[in-house]
Enzyme design. Structure first.
Site, PDB file in Angstrom:
ATOM      1  N   LYS A 139      29.864  32.705  35.424  1.00 21.49           N
ATOM      2  CA  LYS A 139      30.323  33.725  34.487  1.00 21.49           C
ATOM      3  C   LYS A 139      29.211  34.186  33.536  1.00 21.49           C
ATOM      4  O   LYS A 139      28.181  33.523  33.383  1.00 21.49           O
ATOM      5  CB  LYS A 139      31.528  33.212  33.691  1.00 21.49           C
ATOM      6  CG  LYS A 139      32.809  33.227  34.521  1.00 21.49           C
ATOM      7  CD  LYS A 139      34.036  32.905  33.695  1.00 21.49           C
ATOM      8  CE  LYS A 139      35.309  33.086  34.530  1.00 21.49           C
ATOM      9  NZ  LYS A 139      36.515  32.705  33.782  1.00 21.49           N
TER      10      LYS A 139
ATOM     11  N   ARG B 180      37.684  25.370  38.834  1.00 24.13           N
ATOM     12  CA  ARG B 180      37.842  26.551  39.692  1.00 24.13           C
ATOM     13  C   ARG B 180      36.444  27.149  39.898  1.00 24.13           C
ATOM     14  O   ARG B 180      35.818  27.613  38.946  1.00 24.13           O
ATOM     15  CB  ARG B 180      38.782  27.560  39.034  1.00 24.13           C
ATOM     16  CG  ARG B 180      39.053  28.807  39.877  1.00 24.13           C
ATOM     17  CD  ARG B 180      40.012  29.751  39.156  1.00 24.13           C
ATOM     18  NE  ARG B 180      40.284  30.947  39.956  1.00 24.13           N
ATOM     19  CZ  ARG B 180      39.546  32.055  39.935  1.00 24.13           C
ATOM     20  NH1 ARG B 180      38.470  32.120  39.162  1.00 24.13           N
ATOM     21  NH2 ARG B 180      39.866  33.091  40.691  1.00 24.13           N
TER      22      ARG B 180
END
Length: 273
Positions: free
Chosen positions: A221, A255
Site C-alpha cells: 500500500k 491479507r
C-alpha cells in the site's frame, strides 16, 4: 478465535494468510493482471501451495479514486470466477470483497464462505441482515467516506479511540442479529493519512480488547511505498516489515498479494512469541 466457514472450523489463534485475487482491471497493484481463466487458476494454485488459508476475490476496485461499477457488472465479473475456483479447487475457502448485500448473498450461494466488506455495512443497509441470515464470517472494515473521496482530507478526534468506538457499536449491532463470526480490519489507507496508518499499526494491539479476530491489510500500500519513495512493485520488503509488526501486535489474518513471504513471517513471529 475459531470461525466457521461452511462447516469448516478455522482456528485463528495461530495467524492465517488471506491471498488477494483481484479480477478488476484497475486495482492499484495487480489490476488487469488476472484476466484469463488460466492466469486466475495459476495464481490461485500458487497462493494455495504457498500456504494461503483464504482466497479473497474482488471485482470492485477500492483504490483511492477508483471507478464506480454497477452491481450487475460486479456480479457478472465475480460469480463465474467463484464457480471456476470451486470446480478446480473443491476445498478452497473463498472470501468475497464486496460492500453490496446482493453480491454477498449471490456469491455465498455460488460457494464462497466469507464476506469482506470495506464499508463496514455503511454503503448498504441490508448487509448486516444479509450476513446474519447467511451465518457466514463477516470482515468488518473501517473506511472514512467512499473509495471515490476517502483520501480527500481524513480527520479524526483520536484515530484509535474513534475506531474502537466505531467497531464496538458495529459489533454490538451484529451480535443483536446473532451473527457469530465477526473479524475487524482497521482499514489501512481507507480514509487515513500516513500518520494515521502508522499510529494504527503501532497501537494495533489495543483492538484486541474488542475480543474479535483482527485482519491486517497493508500489502504494497501507499503508506509503505510513498514513505520510501518506491513503487508498489518494489514494496514487498516493506510489506513484510509492516506485517511482522502487525503480527507482534496480535493480528490474526494477513491479507496479502505475496503469500509465501507472509507465511514465513508468521512462522518466525510464532517461534519468537
Amino acid at each position: 478465535m475459531t470461525i466457521n466457514c461452511k462447516g469448516t472450523l478455522i482456528d485463528l489463534s495461530s495467524p492465517k494468510v488471506m491471498g488477494i485475487l483481484n479480477i478488476t482491471p484497475d486495482s492499484f497493484y495487480d489490476g488487469g493482471k488476472y484476466k484469463s481463466d488460466i492466469s486466475i487458476l495459476n495464481q490461485t494454485n500458487k497462493m494455495l501451495t504457498d500456504g494461503a488459508t483464504f482466497i479473497d476475490v474482488g471485482a470492485y476496485s477500492s483504490r483511492p479514486g477508483a471507478q464506480h461499477i454497477s452491481e450487475e457488472e460486479e456480479l457478472k465479473r465475480i460469480v463465474p470466477i467463484i464457480e471456476l475456483l470451486l470446480k478446480n479447487f473443491p476445498e478452497i475457502t473463498i472470501s468475497v470483497d464486496t460492500f453490496r448485500s446482493k453480491v454477498a448473498e449471490e456469491t455465498i450461494v455460488a460457494g464462497a464462505s466469507l464476506i469482506n466488506d470495506i464499508s463496514g455495512g455503511n454503503m448498504d443497509n441490508k448487509m448486516y441482515s444479509t450476513v446474519a441470515k447467511l451465518q457466514v464470517p463477516y470482515i468488518l472494515m473501517h473506511m472514512q467516506g467512499t473509495p471515490q473521496n476517502m483520501q480527500k482530507n481524513p480527520t479524526y478526534n483520536n484515530i484509535i479511540t474513534d475506531l474502537i468506538s466505531f467497531f464496538a457499536e458495529k459489533i454490538f449491532e451484529l451480535r443483536k442479529l446473532k451473527l457469530n463470526d465477526v473479524i475487524i480490519d482497521v482499514g489501512f489507507g481507507f480514509g487515513k493519512t500516513i500518520d494515521h496508518n502508522y499510529q494504527l499499526l503501532k497501537d494495533l494491539d489495543l483492538f484486541k480488547n474488542l475480543d474479535v479476530p483482527v485482519l491486517t491489510g497493508v500489502s504494497r500500500k501507499s503508506m509503505l511505498y510513498k514513505l520510501l519513495n518506491i513503487t508498489p512493485q518494489e514494496a514487498l520488503n516493506a510489506t513484510t516489515a509492516a506485517n511482522t509488526i502487525a503480527l507482534l501486535n496480535g493480528s490474526n489474518i494477513l491479507r496479502v498479494h505475496d503469500v509465501k513471504e507472509a507465511v514465513e513471517a508468521i512462522k518466525i513471529v510464532e517461534l519468537v512469541k
